[in-house]
Design a protein around this motif. Structure first.
Motif, PDB file in Angstrom:
ATOM      1  N   UNK A 226      37.664  38.099  14.381  1.00  0.00           N
ATOM      2  CA  UNK A 226      38.533  37.052  14.937  1.00  0.00           C
ATOM      3  C   UNK A 226      37.711  36.123  15.815  1.00  0.00           C
ATOM      4  N   UNK A 227      37.674  34.848  15.459  1.00  0.00           N
ATOM      5  CA  UNK A 227      36.998  33.849  16.298  1.00  0.00           C
ATOM      6  C   UNK A 227      37.880  33.576  17.506  1.00  0.00           C
ATOM      7  N   UNK A 228      37.409  33.980  18.673  1.00  0.00           N
ATOM      8  CA  UNK A 228      38.236  33.973  19.877  1.00  0.00           C
ATOM      9  C   UNK A 228      38.697  32.565  20.249  1.00  0.00           C
ATOM     10  N   UNK A 229      37.822  31.584  20.107  1.00  0.00           N
ATOM     11  CA  UNK A 229      38.151  30.236  20.578  1.00  0.00           C
ATOM     12  C   UNK A 229      38.697  29.323  19.474  1.00  0.00           C
ATOM     13  N   UNK A 230      38.460  29.663  18.202  1.00  0.00           N
ATOM     14  CA  UNK A 230      38.984  28.857  17.102  1.00  0.00           C
ATOM     15  C   UNK A 230      40.214  29.496  16.466  1.00  0.00           C
ATOM     16  N   UNK A 231      40.528  30.738  16.860  1.00  0.00           N
ATOM     17  CA  UNK A 231      41.709  31.455  16.364  1.00  0.00           C
ATOM     18  C   UNK A 231      41.718  31.532  14.840  1.00  0.00           C
ATOM     19  N   UNK A 232      40.574  31.895  14.270  1.00  0.00           N
ATOM     20  CA  UNK A 232      40.466  32.081  12.833  1.00  0.00           C
ATOM     21  C   UNK A 232      40.101  33.534  12.536  1.00  0.00           C
ATOM     22  N   UNK A 233      40.740  34.090  11.522  1.00  0.00           N
ATOM     23  CA  UNK A 233      40.547  35.489  11.177  1.00  0.00           C
ATOM     24  C   UNK A 233      39.864  35.590   9.820  1.00  0.00           C
ATOM     25  N   UNK A 234      38.881  36.493   9.743  1.00  0.00           N
ATOM     26  CA  UNK A 234      38.218  36.826   8.496  1.00  0.00           C
ATOM     27  C   UNK A 234      38.412  38.327   8.283  1.00  0.00           C
TER      28      UNK A 234
END
Length: 383
Positions: A228-236
Motif C-alpha cells: 500500500x502506497x501510504x501517500x498515494x493510496x494505491x494498493x498492489x
C-alpha cells in the motif's frame, strides 16, 4: 382570596406554566398559582386543571406562605440505607481482584457471582446482583470484561516506531522526503479460505438480514500479499498458494518494476518481523534486487504501526466476510476486482498517531509497569 404576585413572580410563573421544557409537575403548580392570582376559587381551579381539590389547596397554600421556592419538592429522608459505605467499598475492592486471588475457580467476576461471594464471605447478608451492578456502575467497574495486551520487549522500540511514524509524516532521518521518494506498507494476509456453503446465501430483505448457511465445504486456502502506497493510496496485491520469501519478493518485483517506483530515488518498504522479511538478510536481499528500495522494520509485536493492516481490515469486512466462495478462483477474482474498485476512489488514511503520542504512550506504560518487571525485562533484553 386572590394571591398577589409581583412582576418578577408573574413572569417566572408564566415561564414555568407555558415553557415547553418545563417539567409537568412544575407546570401544574405554576398554573394553580396563576389562576389563584386571578381570583379563582380552589374548586374552580380544580375543575379547570383537572386536579384534585386537595392538590390545589396544598400548592396554593404553600405559595402563600413561602413564595416561589415553596413550589419545589421538599427534601425527603428516603428509605434508610440497607448497606453501609464500608460494605459497598469492600464489594468494589472484591470486584477489583482476580477471582483466583480469593480462591474462587472463575476467570472473571459477574454481578451474580460477586453477590454470591459477598454473602459467602460474610461481607453482606443478602445482596442482589442488580444492587452490585449499581455499585459497580458508580465507578465504571466492569470486571466481566477484559482486554488483551502484550508487553513491549523490543529494546529499540521507540527508535523503530519513530522511524516509521516519521515516514508517514514524509520525513526520514530528519530530512523531508522528495517528490521522487515513496513509502510502501506491505504484509501478508494468510489463509483466506474458499468456503462453499451447503445452501445458497440469501440476500437481505425487509426486516431480515442476509442469511449465510452455517455448514460449508472447504475449497482450499490462499495467501493475499499486498503493498500500500501510504501517500498515494494505491494498493498492489497478489494471491499466492502460501507465504514465504519467494512470494514476498514476487510482490516486491511487481511493485518495483512499475512506475513511478522503478525510476524513484528511494522506495521505503515498511514491513513487520514476519519470517518472509525478517532481519538483516531480508534487507540485503531487497537491496540487492532493487538498489533504490529501503526496508524498514516495525518494532517487534507492533504491527499496528503498519498501515497495510488497516487495508487488510477493510478487505476482511468488505470482501472476505461472509465467506461464501465456490473455489479459490472466485476468491482471486473478487480480491483483484476489489483492488481496482478501491484504487479508483481511495484516499490516504488519516494517520494521527505521531511521535508525541508515542512518547506519551511509553511514559504511560512506564508509570504502570512495576520496577521489578522493568528489571526482569532489562535482564532478558541483555541476555
Amino acid at each position: 382570596m386572590a394571591l398577589t404576585l409581583t412582576v418578577s413572580e408573574r413572569r417566572r410563573l408564566k415561564t414555568m406554566a407555558y415553557g415547553r421544557k418545563t417539567e409537568y409537575q412544575a407546570r401544574q403548580r405554576a398554573s394553580i398559582v396563576l389562576l389563584a392570582a386571578r381570583g379563582r376559587s380552589n374548586a374552580r381551579i380544580a375543575h379547570e386543571t383537572g386536579l384534585h381539590l386537595d392538590t390545589v389547596r396544598v400548592w396554593r397554600g404553600r405559595f402563600a406562605h413561602g413564595g416561589l421556592p415553596a413550589l419545589a419538592d421538599r427534601k425527603r429522608s428516603g428509605r434508610p440505607a440497607h448497606f453501609t459505605p464500608v460494605q459497598v467499598a469492600e464489594a468494589k475492592a472484591l470486584a477489583c481482584q482476580l477471582p483466583a486471588e480469593t480462591g474462587v475457580p472463575l476467570s472473571q467476576w459477574s454481578c451474580p457471582e460477586l453477590a454470591a461471594e459477598l454473602t459467602t464471605s460474610g461481607i453482606t447478608d443478602t445482596v442482589s446482583a442488580s444492587t452490585v451492578r449499581r455499585w459497580l456502575r458508580e465507578d465504571a467497574l466492569k470486571p466481566w470484561q477484559y482486554r488483551s495486551w502484550i508487553f513491549i520487549r523490543d529494546p529499540d522500540f521507540r527508535a523503530k516506531a519513530q522511524r516509521v511514524l516519521d515516514l508517514y509524516a514524509r520525513t526520514f532521518e530528519g530530512f523531508p522526503l522528495g517528490e521522487d521518494q515513496y513509502v510502501v506498507s506491505s504484509d501478508e494476509k494468510t489463509s483466506i479460505q474458499a468456503r462453499c456453503r451447503c445452501h445458497p446465501t440469501l440476500a437481505p430483505s425487509q426486516a431480515r438480514a442476509m442469511r449465510v448457511n452455517h455448514e460449508y465445504g472447504r475449497g482450499g486456502a490462499l495467501a493475499y500479499l499486498a503493498a500500500y502506497d501510504v501517500h498515494r493510496a494505491q494498493v498492489f496485491g497478489r494471491c499466492e498458494p502460501k507465504t514465504g520469501i519467494v512470494p514476498f519478493m514476487n510482490l516486491v518485483t511487481q511493485v518495483m518494476t512499475t512506475e513511478p517506483y522503478a525510476s524513484a530515488r528511494r522506495v521505503f518498504w515498511i514491513v513487520d518481523n514476519g519470517s518472509s522479511h525478517r532481519g538483516q538478510k531480508a534487507i540485503d536481499r531487497l537491496t540487492t534486487a532493487f538498489p533504490n528500495a529501503v526496508m524498514i522494520h516495525t518494532p517487534v509485536h507492533a504491527s499496528w504501526t503498519n498501515q497495510i493492516e488497516i487495508f487488510f481490515s477493510i478487505v476482511q469486512r468488505k470482501v472476505v466476510s461472509p465467506n461464501d466462495f465456490t473455489d479459490l478462483t472466485q476468491v482471486r477474482n473478487r480480491l483483484r476486482a476489489f483492488e481496482g474498485r478501491y484504487n479508483a476512489t481511495a484516499q490516504p488514511f488519516q494517520w494521527k498517531f505521531t511521535t508525541s503520542d508515542l512518547d506519551n504512550l511509553l511514559a504511560r506504560l512506564d508509570r504502570h509497569t512495576p520496577a521489578d518487571r522493568q528489571e526482569e525485562s532489562s535482564v532478558a533484553l541483555a541476555a
